[in-house]
Motif scaffolding. Structure first.
Motif, PDB file in Angstrom:
ATOM      1  N   LEU A  12       0.844  -1.183   0.000  1.00  0.00           N
ATOM      2  CA  LEU A  12       0.000   0.000   0.000  1.00  0.00           C
ATOM      3  C   LEU A  12       0.881   1.234   0.000  1.00  0.00           C
ATOM      4  O   LEU A  12       2.083   1.166   0.214  1.00  0.00           O
ATOM      5  N   MET A  13       0.246   2.384  -0.184  1.00  0.00           N
ATOM      6  CA  MET A  13       1.034   3.598  -0.294  1.00  0.00           C
ATOM      7  C   MET A  13       1.368   4.199   1.062  1.00  0.00           C
ATOM      8  O   MET A  13       2.220   5.051   1.174  1.00  0.00           O
ATOM      9  N   MET A  14       0.711   3.767   2.130  1.00  0.00           N
ATOM     10  CA  MET A  14       0.941   4.372   3.415  1.00  0.00           C
ATOM     11  C   MET A  14       2.338   4.038   3.925  1.00  0.00           C
ATOM     12  O   MET A  14       2.812   2.934   3.787  1.00  0.00           O
ATOM     13  N   GLY A  15       2.998   5.027   4.535  1.00  0.00           N
ATOM     14  CA  GLY A  15       4.247   4.758   5.217  1.00  0.00           C
ATOM     15  C   GLY A  15       5.496   4.980   4.391  1.00  0.00           C
ATOM     16  O   GLY A  15       6.581   4.682   4.840  1.00  0.00           O
ATOM     17  N   PHE A  16       5.389   5.532   3.181  1.00  0.00           N
ATOM     18  CA  PHE A  16       6.564   5.735   2.364  1.00  0.00           C
ATOM     19  C   PHE A  16       6.940   7.216   2.301  1.00  0.00           C
ATOM     20  O   PHE A  16       7.339   7.722   1.275  1.00  0.00           O
ATOM     21  N   ALA A  17       6.786   7.919   3.403  1.00  0.00           N
ATOM     22  CA  ALA A  17       7.100   9.337   3.438  1.00  0.00           C
ATOM     23  C   ALA A  17       8.591   9.590   3.296  1.00  0.00           C
ATOM     24  O   ALA A  17       9.007  10.637   2.826  1.00  0.00           O
ATOM     25  N   ALA A  18       9.404   8.601   3.707  1.00  0.00           N
ATOM     26  CA  ALA A  18      10.859   8.669   3.558  1.00  0.00           C
ATOM     27  C   ALA A  18      11.464   9.865   4.263  1.00  0.00           C
ATOM     28  O   ALA A  18      12.050  10.755   3.663  1.00  0.00           O
ATOM     29  N   GLN A  21      10.284  15.724   4.839  1.00  0.00           N
ATOM     30  CA  GLN A  21       9.374  16.003   3.730  1.00  0.00           C
ATOM     31  C   GLN A  21       9.707  17.310   3.012  1.00  0.00           C
ATOM     32  O   GLN A  21       8.921  17.811   2.235  1.00  0.00           O
ATOM     33  N   GLN A  22      10.903  17.852   3.275  1.00  0.00           N
ATOM     34  CA  GLN A  22      11.302  19.050   2.556  1.00  0.00           C
ATOM     35  C   GLN A  22      11.579  18.701   1.094  1.00  0.00           C
ATOM     36  O   GLN A  22      11.854  17.563   0.749  1.00  0.00           O
ATOM     37  N   ASN A  23      11.538  19.694   0.235  1.00  0.00           N
ATOM     38  CA  ASN A  23      11.800  19.463  -1.180  1.00  0.00           C
ATOM     39  C   ASN A  23      13.270  19.124  -1.399  1.00  0.00           C
ATOM     40  O   ASN A  23      14.155  19.672  -0.752  1.00  0.00           O
ATOM     41  N   SER A  24      13.544  18.201  -2.295  1.00  0.00           N
ATOM     42  CA  SER A  24      14.919  17.870  -2.636  1.00  0.00           C
ATOM     43  C   SER A  24      15.450  18.882  -3.631  1.00  0.00           C
ATOM     44  O   SER A  24      14.713  19.702  -4.172  1.00  0.00           O
ATOM     45  N   ASN A  25      16.750  18.803  -3.888  1.00  0.00           N
ATOM     46  CA  ASN A  25      17.372  19.683  -4.860  1.00  0.00           C
ATOM     47  C   ASN A  25      17.562  19.020  -6.207  1.00  0.00           C
ATOM     48  O   ASN A  25      18.222  19.575  -7.086  1.00  0.00           O
ATOM     49  N   TYR A  26      17.043  17.811  -6.370  1.00  0.00           N
ATOM     50  CA  TYR A  26      17.144  17.150  -7.663  1.00  0.00           C
ATOM     51  C   TYR A  26      16.280  17.885  -8.684  1.00  0.00           C
ATOM     52  O   TYR A  26      15.167  18.296  -8.401  1.00  0.00           O
ATOM     53  N   GLU A  27      16.828  18.037  -9.888  1.00  0.00           N
ATOM     54  CA  GLU A  27      16.081  18.583 -11.013  1.00  0.00           C
ATOM     55  C   GLU A  27      16.192  17.585 -12.159  1.00  0.00           C
ATOM     56  O   GLU A  27      17.302  17.249 -12.584  1.00  0.00           O
ATOM     57  N   PHE A  28      15.050  17.113 -12.644  1.00  0.00           N
ATOM     58  CA  PHE A  28      15.043  16.062 -13.653  1.00  0.00           C
ATOM     59  C   PHE A  28      14.584  16.600 -15.011  1.00  0.00           C
ATOM     60  O   PHE A  28      13.626  17.366 -15.093  1.00  0.00           O
ATOM     61  N   TYR A 272       9.596   8.704  -1.952  1.00  0.00           N
ATOM     62  CA  TYR A 272       8.532   8.866  -2.944  1.00  0.00           C
ATOM     63  C   TYR A 272       7.969  10.279  -2.956  1.00  0.00           C
ATOM     64  O   TYR A 272       7.770  10.872  -4.025  1.00  0.00           O
ATOM     65  N   ARG A 273       7.670  10.820  -1.795  1.00  0.00           N
ATOM     66  CA  ARG A 273       7.066  12.153  -1.759  1.00  0.00           C
ATOM     67  C   ARG A 273       8.024  13.238  -2.234  1.00  0.00           C
ATOM     68  O   ARG A 273       7.587  14.309  -2.647  1.00  0.00           O
ATOM     69  N   LYS A 274       9.309  12.949  -2.185  1.00  0.00           N
ATOM     70  CA  LYS A 274      10.276  13.886  -2.741  1.00  0.00           C
ATOM     71  C   LYS A 274      10.504  13.641  -4.228  1.00  0.00           C
ATOM     72  O   LYS A 274      11.141  14.446  -4.898  1.00  0.00           O
ATOM     73  N   GLY A 361      -2.220   7.071  -6.992  1.00  0.00           N
ATOM     74  CA  GLY A 361      -2.901   8.325  -7.257  1.00  0.00           C
ATOM     75  C   GLY A 361      -1.904   9.434  -7.526  1.00  0.00           C
ATOM     76  O   GLY A 361      -0.705   9.219  -7.688  1.00  0.00           O
ATOM     77  N   THR A 362      -2.405  10.660  -7.557  1.00  0.00           N
ATOM     78  CA  THR A 362      -1.562  11.808  -7.896  1.00  0.00           C
ATOM     79  C   THR A 362      -1.438  12.840  -6.783  1.00  0.00           C
ATOM     80  O   THR A 362      -0.591  13.720  -6.856  1.00  0.00           O
ATOM     81  N   SER A 363      -2.256  12.741  -5.756  1.00  0.00           N
ATOM     82  CA  SER A 363      -2.320  13.829  -4.771  1.00  0.00           C
ATOM     83  C   SER A 363      -1.148  13.834  -3.805  1.00  0.00           C
ATOM     84  O   SER A 363      -0.758  14.885  -3.313  1.00  0.00           O
ATOM     85  N   ASP A 364      -0.573  12.679  -3.514  1.00  0.00           N
ATOM     86  CA  ASP A 364       0.473  12.582  -2.500  1.00  0.00           C
ATOM     87  C   ASP A 364       1.836  12.397  -3.159  1.00  0.00           C
ATOM     88  O   ASP A 364       2.648  11.599  -2.717  1.00  0.00           O
ATOM     89  N   SER A 365       2.073  13.160  -4.216  1.00  0.00           N
ATOM     90  CA  SER A 365       3.253  12.932  -5.032  1.00  0.00           C
ATOM     91  C   SER A 365       3.751  14.246  -5.613  1.00  0.00           C
ATOM     92  O   SER A 365       2.965  15.076  -6.060  1.00  0.00           O
ATOM     93  N   LYS A 366       5.060  14.420  -5.610  1.00  0.00           N
ATOM     94  CA  LYS A 366       5.656  15.644  -6.150  1.00  0.00           C
ATOM     95  C   LYS A 366       5.460  15.749  -7.658  1.00  0.00           C
ATOM     96  O   LYS A 366       5.294  16.839  -8.207  1.00  0.00           O
TER      97      LYS A 366
END
Length: 403
Positions: A12-18, A21-28, A272-274, A361-366
């Motif tokens: 499931l998607m719960m628990g993968f906050a890693a 929760q600040q934004n990373s500096n990766y640029e793709f 994942y959230r980052k 889904g799309t709501s819990d994702s950067k």
């Protein structure tokens, strides 16, 4: 040492906050991308394998120039559960009877029972508008356990006992109650189909797809049944050296093919959230000279803490075949999650990442349901993946004797 938490491929998607929760500096920057359908949400169900597999098939249809389809994931789930229950009985309970599954399940159902559009079979017959499978999963496991126990109890008392002719009908009964009865005929876009004739109309040869993995406990360039709990159907994979496993995935995506990916996502570097997944290197002796300069004057504890927050670009481990095998043998790589790789990207330092379509889904994702996986993470934590046989470089296909 076994991980504290082990997930199945039906995660499931719960628990993968890693962590932070600040934004990373990766640029793709995406440099290659295949056509695909919108991101879906498996919600509270352990059916990532079905969602990823259907997404892959939908992309294959687009690649072949066909219209966009929205196919039913729950059609796949509805057919795999009874088959899994029957095998559970045949093996006297010595097999996984959980929500998780494998990609081979999707192909087996489509070959055997056909497929239907999502609008024909939504699998929501229990008062919900999204997948909520805790009750269904619990009943399925309890049912087969109880039936098997009746037999075992009789055997312990030296009494003859055979399974009734009703147990499988009973199993199918509550599956229909939760997911709905399966239609024999349906109308789609003004034309009548059966599930089998609809499958035929898609014109997809499922025998053109192969599973790839990389482990040293079996010979390379041969097929073997991957020993993971969710592979209850005993699907076989071709075994490649790790570097060639990565080469095939690169080649596929660079040549317009997507990759159906099973991997371990319970790692600290799975942020994942980052929007990314990496394998952070915390051993200063293995870092490059420039990386070492960055960490001069920082204690080991401080360095590890800063790296594992994943708040910026981090140095990654160099993955070897031996590391990969040891992680699998020690249950540090487990069959966690099924996903769909749809592109290749570069970060601002030129490092290659795979663009991955998820089913949360799309709501819990950067990145609106997508994230980016580094090549070291892919090499280290891939369980197996599926590609079209034409997506394999000719020199590797020849080694596998794939025509």
């Amino acid at each position: 040492m076994i991980k504290k938490v082990i997930f199945s491929l039906g995660c499931l998607m719960m628990g993968f906050a890693a962590f932070s929760q600040q934004n990373s500096n990766y640029e793709f920057t995406v440099i290659k991308e295949v056509k695909t359908t919108p991101v879906k949400d498996q919600s509270s169900s352990g059916t990532c394998w079905g969602y990823a597999g259907i997404s892959f098939i939908e992309s294959e249809l687009l690649r072949k120039g066909k219209p966009e389809y929205d196919l039913s994931e729950m059609w796949i789930v509805r057919h795999t559960y009874p088959a899994k229950a029957e095998k559970y009985m045949r093996l006297h309970g010595k097999i996984n009877m959980e929500a998780g599954g494998s990609f081979e399940d999707v192909f087996w159902v489509m070959r055997t029972f056909g497929i239907v559009p999502q609008e024909v079979y939504q699998g929501l017959n229990y008062g919900e508008d999204r997948n909520v499978h805790a009750e269904l999963d619990a009943i399925a496991k309890a049912y087969v356990t109880a039936v098997l126990k009746t037999h075992d109890d009789a055997k312990a008392k030296n009494r003859a006992y055979t399974l009734t002719t009703a147990w499988l009908n009973g199993f199918n009964g509550f599956m229909d109650a939760y997911l709905g009865e399966r239609p024999e005929k349906f109308t789609y876009q003004g034309k009548q189909y059966s599930p089998q004739s609809f499958m035929q109309s898609l014109d997809v040869d499922l025998d053109d797809y192969v599973s790839i993995t990389s482990y040293t406990h079996h010979p390379f360039y041969q097929k073997f049944i991957l020993e993971i709990p969710d592979n209850w159907i005993w699907g076989a994979s071709y075994n490649l050296p790790m570097d060639e496993m990565l080469e095939v995935a690169r080649y596929a995506l660079n040549n317009g093919h997507s990759v159906l990916w099973g991997a371990d996502v319970s790692e600290k570097g799975f942020a994942y959230r980052k929007g990314f997944a990496v394998v952070p290197e915390t051993n200063a002796e293995e870092m490059s000279a420039s990386d070492k300069a960055h960490w001069i004057g920082v204690s080991d504890k401080e360095r590890e803490s800063q790296i594992m927050k994943l708040d910026g670009i981090v140095p990654e481990k160099k993955i070897t075949q031996e590391m990969r095998q040891q992680a699998f043998d020690n249950f540090l790589t487990t069959d966690d999650h099924g996903m769909h790789i749809t592109g290749i990207a570069k970060d601002q330092n030129g490092n290659t990442f795979f663009k991955v379509k998820n089913s949360w889904g799309t709501s819990d994702s950067k990145y609106n349901g997508y994230f980016y996986v580094s090549e070291p993470y892919f090499s280290f934590k891939t369980m197996n993946y599926i590609v079209h046989k034409e997506a394999i470089p000719k020199h590797i296909a020849k080694k596998l004797n794939i025509q």
